[in-house]
Scaffold this motif. Structure first.
Motif, PDB file in Angstrom:
ATOM      1  N   LEU A  26     -12.943  37.232 -18.093  1.00  0.00           N
ATOM      2  CA  LEU A  26     -14.100  37.875 -17.196  1.00  0.00           C
ATOM      3  C   LEU A  26     -15.638  36.742 -17.122  1.00  0.00           C
ATOM      4  N   GLY A  27     -15.518  36.013 -17.795  1.00  0.00           N
ATOM      5  CA  GLY A  27     -16.831  34.837 -17.612  1.00  0.00           C
ATOM      6  C   GLY A  27     -15.898  33.925 -15.887  1.00  0.00           C
ATOM      7  N   VAL A  28     -15.055  33.959 -15.708  1.00  0.00           N
ATOM      8  CA  VAL A  28     -14.364  33.122 -14.663  1.00  0.00           C
ATOM      9  C   VAL A  28     -14.629  34.153 -13.163  1.00  0.00           C
ATOM     10  N   ALA A  29     -14.123  35.563 -13.979  1.00  0.00           N
ATOM     11  CA  ALA A  29     -14.513  36.119 -12.506  1.00  0.00           C
ATOM     12  C   ALA A  29     -16.417  36.177 -12.478  1.00  0.00           C
ATOM     13  N   ALA A  30     -16.832  36.215 -13.845  1.00  0.00           N
ATOM     14  CA  ALA A  30     -18.460  36.120 -13.528  1.00  0.00           C
ATOM     15  C   ALA A  30     -18.847  35.445 -12.247  1.00  0.00           C
ATOM     16  N   GLU A  31     -18.403  34.429 -13.178  1.00  0.00           N
ATOM     17  CA  GLU A  31     -18.555  32.651 -12.461  1.00  0.00           C
ATOM     18  C   GLU A  31     -18.617  32.358 -10.856  1.00  0.00           C
ATOM     19  N   LEU A  32     -17.864  33.222 -10.695  1.00  0.00           N
ATOM     20  CA  LEU A  32     -17.003  32.918  -9.234  1.00  0.00           C
ATOM     21  C   LEU A  32     -17.982  34.320  -8.552  1.00  0.00           C
ATOM     22  N   ALA A  33     -18.008  35.080  -8.622  1.00  0.00           N
ATOM     23  CA  ALA A  33     -19.098  36.076  -7.964  1.00  0.00           C
ATOM     24  C   ALA A  33     -20.404  35.316  -7.936  1.00  0.00           C
ATOM     25  N   ALA A  34     -20.548  34.469  -8.837  1.00  0.00           N
ATOM     26  CA  ALA A  34     -21.701  33.516  -8.871  1.00  0.00           C
ATOM     27  C   ALA A  34     -21.714  32.406  -7.990  1.00  0.00           C
ATOM     28  N   ALA A  35     -20.833  31.718  -7.434  1.00  0.00           N
ATOM     29  CA  ALA A  35     -20.414  30.475  -7.022  1.00  0.00           C
ATOM     30  C   ALA A  35     -20.917  31.308  -5.388  1.00  0.00           C
ATOM     31  N   GLY A  48     -15.239  36.212   0.478  1.00  0.00           N
ATOM     32  CA  GLY A  48     -14.142  37.482  -0.117  1.00  0.00           C
ATOM     33  C   GLY A  48     -13.384  37.078  -0.828  1.00  0.00           C
ATOM     34  N   TYR A  49     -11.977  35.956  -0.783  1.00  0.00           N
ATOM     35  CA  TYR A  49     -11.144  35.606  -1.550  1.00  0.00           C
ATOM     36  C   TYR A  49     -11.470  35.622  -2.586  1.00  0.00           C
ATOM     37  N   ALA A  50     -12.788  34.818  -3.263  1.00  0.00           N
ATOM     38  CA  ALA A  50     -13.231  34.545  -4.845  1.00  0.00           C
ATOM     39  C   ALA A  50     -13.986  36.211  -5.021  1.00  0.00           C
ATOM     40  N   LEU A  51     -14.346  36.608  -4.537  1.00  0.00           N
ATOM     41  CA  LEU A  51     -15.117  38.242  -4.584  1.00  0.00           C
ATOM     42  C   LEU A  51     -13.599  38.958  -4.877  1.00  0.00           C
ATOM     43  N   ALA A  52     -12.617  39.072  -4.444  1.00  0.00           N
ATOM     44  CA  ALA A  52     -11.391  39.326  -4.905  1.00  0.00           C
ATOM     45  C   ALA A  52     -10.650  39.531  -5.728  1.00  0.00           C
ATOM     46  N   ALA A  54     -12.313  37.412  -8.491  1.00  0.00           N
ATOM     47  CA  ALA A  54     -12.422  38.424  -9.669  1.00  0.00           C
ATOM     48  C   ALA A  54     -12.541  40.029  -9.525  1.00  0.00           C
ATOM     49  N   ALA A  55     -12.638  40.659  -8.808  1.00  0.00           N
ATOM     50  CA  ALA A  55     -12.203  42.030  -8.648  1.00  0.00           C
ATOM     51  C   ALA A  55     -10.423  42.375  -9.764  1.00  0.00           C
ATOM     52  N   GLU A  56      -9.712  41.173  -8.865  1.00  0.00           N
ATOM     53  CA  GLU A  56      -8.031  41.535  -9.477  1.00  0.00           C
ATOM     54  C   GLU A  56      -8.646  41.142 -11.505  1.00  0.00           C
ATOM     55  N   ILE A  57      -9.211  40.313 -11.595  1.00  0.00           N
ATOM     56  CA  ILE A  57      -9.361  39.493 -12.996  1.00  0.00           C
ATOM     57  C   ILE A  57     -10.357  40.839 -13.558  1.00  0.00           C
ATOM     58  N   ARG A  69     -16.894  46.630  -8.128  1.00  0.00           N
ATOM     59  CA  ARG A  69     -17.615  46.239  -7.476  1.00  0.00           C
ATOM     60  C   ARG A  69     -17.707  44.959  -6.942  1.00  0.00           C
ATOM     61  N   TYR A  70     -17.213  44.201  -7.630  1.00  0.00           N
ATOM     62  CA  TYR A  70     -16.368  43.060  -7.223  1.00  0.00           C
ATOM     63  C   TYR A  70     -15.221  43.495  -6.192  1.00  0.00           C
ATOM     64  N   ALA A  71     -14.764  44.017  -5.744  1.00  0.00           N
ATOM     65  CA  ALA A  71     -14.095  44.459  -5.115  1.00  0.00           C
ATOM     66  C   ALA A  71     -14.948  45.542  -3.355  1.00  0.00           C
ATOM     67  N   ASP A  72     -15.942  46.059  -3.788  1.00  0.00           N
ATOM     68  CA  ASP A  72     -16.793  46.502  -2.704  1.00  0.00           C
ATOM     69  C   ASP A  72     -17.145  45.172  -1.954  1.00  0.00           C
ATOM     70  N   ARG A  73     -17.587  44.436  -3.093  1.00  0.00           N
ATOM     71  CA  ARG A  73     -18.345  43.013  -2.230  1.00  0.00           C
ATOM     72  C   ARG A  73     -17.491  41.774  -1.786  1.00  0.00           C
TER      73      ARG A  73
END
Length: 327
Positions: A26-35, A48-52, A54-57, A69-73
């Motif tokens: 989940l930390g990795v997912a948050a880092e991807l969204a932050a990136a 879009g790829y990074a946020l998707a 994060a959504a899968e994770i 939230r990640y998928a919407d973004r």
């Protein structure tokens, strides 16, 4: 994950393969969204790829609110694009909606994606997974049947046979037939003409994968592997889709075999010469080439000691490199 350098598309693909095994996914997912937020992506189009991803994770850890939230973004980041990545992100969002109990919204999100079934195998996989998550196997069977018929009609219009000579030549059609075949099996439906075609293609693919004992020990160093799969893309079915896959496949095979076998390092140009001008690297050619390697010198002994250099030539210790791939 954390990194101070921009993430490339290759980095994201590597994270996709390893994130679920991370200590804090989940930390990795948050880092991807932050990136994606801070512009730490080498290509801004990868947001879009990074946020998707994060959504899968988040979805894999049943954190559905965060996943949505990640998928919407991700969908917002892709915007009007209708490529495989954008369509996959929209189907992923629908899957999360299904899992969150919002089935009507999920179906409404998937309906516009139906045409993508005949264009992108990756997107088709996500659409199928979304319908499966929502228990909509009958809908999936209906959509896949329509897609199979559409692709067969396209082949007929292009003067191509309705019965491809190989799974490789069938391409997306083979993928759709497989997905449909599995869905119909889950529904307990009897075989029809399309199921029979799926079986024939699967049998042809299995025949193309046939290897000899020697061929199972051929190892392609990284540069050679890249040349081999670029020259003969179908050989990813035999040697692995990536060099990591190739090494893992060999390590697992050697572990099952036991004893102290030797790896046969191959050279792409030598395989080409063995095949002859205009020749193909079919099963017979590969087997003959492997036998010629086994009779030569320069073989690689296996296994090395845990603290010795890995057999793959990476320069890392065996215990830190290919040994864990046996798992």
């Amino acid at each position: 994950m954390p990194t101070t350098t921009d993430l490339t598309s290759a980095d994201l693909s590597e994270i996709r393969q390893s994130a679920l095994g991370a200590a804090d996914p989940l930390g990795v997912a948050a880092e991807l969204a932050a990136a994606a937020d801070s512009g730490r992506l080498a290509d801004p189009q990868d947001a879009g790829y990074a946020l998707a991803l994060a959504a899968e994770i988040a979805e894999s850890r049943s954190k559905l609110d965060a996943a949505l939230r990640y998928a919407d973004r991700a969908v917002e980041a892709y915007g009007d694009r209708d490529d495989s990545g954008a369509t996959s992100a929209r189907a992923l969002r629908a899957r999360v909606l299904f899992r969150a109990g919002r089935a009507d919204e999920a179906i409404a999100a998937l309906e516009p994606l139906r045409p993508a079934l005949t264009r992108h195998s990756d997107a088709a996989a996500y659409i199928g997974a979304a319908l499966a998550a929502g228990g909509r196997n009958r809908v999936a069977e209906e959509w896949l049947t329509e897609a199979v018929r559409a692709v067969l009609d396209e082949r007929a219009a292009a003067g191509q046979t309705a019965d491809p000579s190989s799974a490789d030549e069938a391409g997306l059609l083979f993928f759709l037939l497989q997905q449909r075949h599995r869905t119909r099996h889950a529904l307990g439906l009897p075989h029809d003409v399309h199921d029979n075609l799926a079986d024939r293609l699967e049998n042809r693919l299995a025949a193309a994968r046939t290897t000899t004992a020697e061929d199972e020990l051929v190892f392609w160093p990284q540069a050679e592997f890249t040349t081999v799969v670029t020259r003969w893309p179908a050989l990813t079915e035999v040697y692995g889709a990536t060099w990591d896959d190739h090494r893992a496949q060999l390590e697992q095979r050697l572990t099952r075999r036991g004893g102290t076998p030797s790896l046969l390092p191959g050279v792409a140009d030598d395989l080409a010469r063995f095949a002859g001008i205009g020749g193909t690297a079919d099963a017979a050619t590969r087997s003959g080439y492997a036998r010629s390697l086994a009779a030569g010198t320069g073989l690689i002994a296996w296994p090395p000691a845990r603290n010795d250099a890995c057999w793959c030539g990476s320069g890392a210790k065996y215990k830190k490199c290919c040994l864990p791939r046996a798992r």
